[in-house]
Design an enzyme around this catalytic site. Structure first.
Site, short mmCIF file in Angstrom:
data_model
loop_
_atom_site.label_atom_id
_atom_site.label_comp_id
_atom_site.label_asym_id
_atom_site.label_seq_id
_atom_site.Cartn_x
_atom_site.Cartn_y
_atom_site.Cartn_z
N PHE A 66 23.80 35.78 17.58
CA PHE A 66 23.84 35.72 16.11
C PHE A 66 23.15 36.94 15.56
O PHE A 66 23.48 37.52 14.61
CB PHE A 66 23.04 34.37 15.38
CG PHE A 66 23.34 34.47 14.05
CD1 PHE A 66 24.40 34.03 13.37
CD2 PHE A 66 22.17 34.54 13.17
CE1 PHE A 66 24.63 33.64 12.05
CE2 PHE A 66 22.26 34.78 11.91
CZ PHE A 66 23.39 34.24 11.19
N GLU A 94 26.72 21.81 24.10
CA GLU A 94 26.96 20.38 23.31
C GLU A 94 26.87 20.28 21.75
O GLU A 94 27.07 19.49 21.09
CB GLU A 94 25.78 19.62 23.84
CG GLU A 94 26.08 18.94 25.29
CD GLU A 94 24.78 18.23 25.83
OE1 GLU A 94 23.79 18.12 25.07
OE2 GLU A 94 25.00 17.71 26.94
N HIS A 97 27.26 25.37 17.96
CA HIS A 97 26.71 26.62 17.63
C HIS A 97 27.96 27.68 17.94
O HIS A 97 28.46 28.71 17.09
CB HIS A 97 25.56 27.09 18.60
CG HIS A 97 25.19 28.46 18.46
ND1 HIS A 97 24.35 28.82 17.39
CD2 HIS A 97 25.49 29.55 19.25
CE1 HIS A 97 24.03 30.23 17.62
NE2 HIS A 97 24.71 30.52 18.72
C1 DLZ Z 1 20.93 28.66 18.96
C2 DLZ Z 1 21.98 29.31 20.01
C3 DLZ Z 1 22.54 28.32 21.09
C4 DLZ Z 1 22.79 26.77 20.65
N1 DLZ Z 1 23.62 28.88 22.08
C5 DLZ Z 1 23.76 30.25 22.19
C6 DLZ Z 1 24.40 30.61 23.03
O1 DLZ Z 1 25.25 30.05 23.61
N2 DLZ Z 1 24.46 32.13 22.92
C7 DLZ Z 1 23.68 32.64 22.44
O2 DLZ Z 1 23.66 34.21 22.40
N3 DLZ Z 1 22.80 32.49 21.37
C8 DLZ Z 1 22.84 30.99 21.22
N4 DLZ Z 1 21.84 30.56 20.34
C9 DLZ Z 1 21.07 31.31 19.49
C10 DLZ Z 1 21.40 32.06 18.19
O3 DLZ Z 1 22.66 33.11 18.66
C11 DLZ Z 1 20.35 32.67 17.23
O4 DLZ Z 1 19.68 33.62 18.10
C12 DLZ Z 1 19.39 31.82 16.78
O5 DLZ Z 1 20.39 30.66 16.03
C13 DLZ Z 1 18.48 32.32 15.84
O6 DLZ Z 1 19.05 32.90 14.60
#
Ligand code: DLZ
Length: 165
Positions: A66, A94, A97
């Site tokens: 993100f 699961e 996101h």
């Molecule tokens: C929260 C989250 C989740 C559930 N899965 C991933 C993922 O598979 N790959 C990834 O790069 N980041 C994940 N994140 C983190 C979010 O991208 C972000 O860093 C947080 O929501 C904080 O803004």
């Protein structure tokens, strides 16, 4: 790009433009770090093999995918940066996101490239599970980091060629 018919991981270094004098920023998401570190290593190795000095590779770590667009924007604001490679790994898992992040992430990175008139490379795995990500970060389906580096060099070279005309 990563299909068996066209896999940039199988490139021949002789086919790549000379990257000496080019400056790259690599934004690395720390989420799924075992995957993204392997992609970062592969990408920086290709850049160096193509002639880019280690001093011209600038790494920016962000917590998760993100945050990649903001890291990319910071990199693009640096005048020296010729291209930004974005390295991340979003696994379906699961929670929802994955559904929320993949499309806006690719749109944001495409917009940033157009806004700053510099190549922004999408080196982000979007997979259903960890095994698929491992297979594409140094496993049986190559390494997306290599593909990101090859694409970045080709795009910087394209821009330089057209600017010379
Ligand atoms: C929260 C989250 C989740 C559930 N899965 C991933 C993922 O598979 N790959 C990834 O790069 N980041 C994940 N994140 C983190 C979010 O991208 C972000 O860093 C947080 O929501 C904080 O803004």
């Amino acid at each position: 790009m990563s299909s068996s018919l066209k896999n940039l991981s199988d490139f021949h270094s002789a086919d790549l433009p000379d990257a000496s004098g080019m400056h790259f920023s690599i934004v690395v998401s720390k989420w799924n770090a075992e995957v993204t570190e392997s992609m970062f290593e592969a990408a920086s190795e290709i850049l160096k093999k193509s002639g880019c000095s280690e001093n011209n590779i600038f790494r920016i770590d962000v917590p998760g995918s993100f945050e990649i667009p903001f890291g990319a924007k910071l990199a693009l604001e640096n005048q020296k940066t010729d291209a930004v490679l974005c390295i991340g790994c979003v696994i379906q898992g699961e929670t929802r996101h994955f559904d929320f992040i993949c499309h806006p992430l690719s749109s944001a990175l495409m917009q940033l490239g157009l806004e700053y008139n510099k190549p922004v490379i999408f080196g982000i795995l979007t997979t259903e599970n960890l095994q698929q990500a491992i297979d594409r970060s140094g496993g049986k389906h190559g390494n997306k980091g290599i593909e990101a580096a090859v694409t970045a060099i080709q795009m910087v070279n394209l821009k330089k060629q057209l600017e010379r005309k």
